[in-house]
Design an enzyme around this catalytic site. Structure first.
Site, PDB file in Angstrom:
ATOM      1  N   CYS A 134      18.833   3.626  55.114  1.00 20.01           N
ATOM      2  CA  CYS A 134      18.961   2.445  54.136  1.00 20.01           C
ATOM      3  C   CYS A 134      19.597   1.218  54.707  1.00 20.01           C
ATOM      4  O   CYS A 134      20.729   1.072  55.026  1.00 20.01           O
ATOM      5  CB  CYS A 134      20.153   3.141  53.107  1.00 20.01           C
ATOM      6  SG  CYS A 134      20.555   1.927  51.793  1.00 20.01           S
ATOM      7  N   CYS A 137      22.031  -0.638  52.471  1.00 22.44           N
ATOM      8  CA  CYS A 137      23.381  -0.153  52.438  1.00 22.44           C
ATOM      9  C   CYS A 137      24.017  -0.567  53.957  1.00 22.44           C
ATOM     10  O   CYS A 137      25.336  -1.035  53.874  1.00 22.44           O
ATOM     11  CB  CYS A 137      23.245   1.306  52.319  1.00 22.44           C
ATOM     12  SG  CYS A 137      22.292   1.936  51.095  1.00 22.44           S
ATOM     13  N   ASP A 138      23.374  -0.231  54.891  1.00 24.33           N
ATOM     14  CA  ASP A 138      24.092  -0.592  56.172  1.00 24.33           C
ATOM     15  C   ASP A 138      23.715  -1.673  56.946  1.00 24.33           C
ATOM     16  O   ASP A 138      24.101  -2.106  58.170  1.00 24.33           O
ATOM     17  CB  ASP A 138      23.765   0.639  56.959  1.00 24.33           C
ATOM     18  CG  ASP A 138      24.114   2.138  56.195  1.00 24.33           C
ATOM     19  OD1 ASP A 138      25.168   1.914  55.448  1.00 24.33           O
ATOM     20  OD2 ASP A 138      23.638   2.958  56.620  1.00 24.33           O
TER      21      ASP A 138
END
Length: 312
Positions: A134, A137-138
């Site tokens: 992701c 997300c990261d």
């Protein structure tokens, strides 16, 4: 007993809930452990949904869906469904992880899919510590650093482009020369100076220490190895369907599935088990697009409503 159980809260599940409740069903429950929205909420860019001209991230795109779908009476149970079975009286039993059981007249399975593991050495060891699926997300954790992206589809290239806005460089690794992604996406990635294409190669190993990933070894078809000193790699190599809910206590499927575990349906999203429907990524030949999943959910809801009416 509830009228309709919807398992999964992505675009297919939300659309099914919207059409079922707006169509007159009074007792419709959607089972989704987390906040509804589905896998698309992890996407960095959503630009191909008809009628939505603004490019936005998946989380922002899905936010108004929840408000709209709950407006007509859809109930949301933050519980995980372990499995579904059909009873002798034609009803369905929804068995929950917490030991509870709920009965329903009809069921729509919209459990979707999840990112597939690539299978290289070190992937499991460093997953969540430098190996990610992701970028939204990261990606921020690698600001002004170099990262690698593995994959050749739309998701891989789109996320590489997204990461290029954050990191200093992206190594895009693909096992072939050609890409499955849309030509316009490939062209956009190739024009980005921060993205270096590494083709005809696979990830041989990810290595690191207690703090996480410190490098990625890439192996070419001729056997040569290139060592990329990067602290992170994002993998986008396909999806596995979440089909555990349609398995009985012995691990057998309760309806017909394909060899890869997708649920076989007809044009009405009806499975081989009467009263059980499937929509979205879980169903056979799903194109894995938000617009298609939403359409599946609407069709499944309309079909389930007709089925429930026939029970009276």
């Amino acid at each position: 007993m509830i009228d309709l159980a919807i398992i999964g809260g992505g675009p297919a599940g939300l659309s099914a809930g919207l059409y079922a409740t707006r169509g007159g069903l009074k007792n419709v429950v959607m089972f989704e452990m987390g906040m509804p929205g589905g896998q698309i909420t992890g996407s960095s860019e959503m630009e191909n949904y008809p009628g939505v001209s603004t490019v936005m991230d998946g989380m922002s795109f899905m936010a108004p869906w929840q408000e709209q779908c709950f407006r007509f009476g859809l109930k949301h149970e933050m519980k995980n469904v372990a499995r579904v079975s059909k009873n002798s009286d034609e009803s369905f039993s929804i068995f929950l992880d917490d030991g509870g059981e709920i009965r329903a007249k009809a069921v729509i399975v919209c459990t979707g899919s999840e990112p597939r593991r690539a299978g290289f050495k070190g992937e499991n060891e460093f997953f969540g510590r430098g190996v990610s699926t992701c970028a939204t997300c990261d990606g921020f954790f690698y600001k002004n650093k170099e990262v690698a992206v593995l994959g050749g589809g739309d998701t891989a290239l789109e996320e590489a482009i997204y990461l290029a806005n954050i990191v200093s460089k992206v190594y895009l690794i693909h096992r072939r020369d050609g890409f499955r992604a849309a030509p316009i996406t490939v062209e956009k990635a190739k024009k980005n100076e921060k993205i270096e294409f590494i083709t005809n190669a696979v990830v041989d190993e990810v290595y690191g220490d207690q703090s996480g990933v410190t490098g990625v070894k890439v192996k070419f078809k001729n056997g040569d190895i290139r060592d990329l000193k990067v602290p992170g790699i994002f993998t986008f190599v396909g999806l596995n369907v979440r089909n555990s809910v349609i398995k009985d206590e012995n691990g057998n499927f309760i309806c017909e599935t394909t060899q890869s575990g997708q649920i076989k349906v007809d044009l009405k999203m009806q499975t081989s088990l009467k009263g059980l429907y499937a929509a979205g990524d879980i169903r056979q030949d799903a194109p894995k697009q938000v617009v298609s999943a939403a359409g599946d959910g609407a069709v499944a809801a309309l079909s389930a409503m007709s089925y429930i009416e026939s029970l009276k």
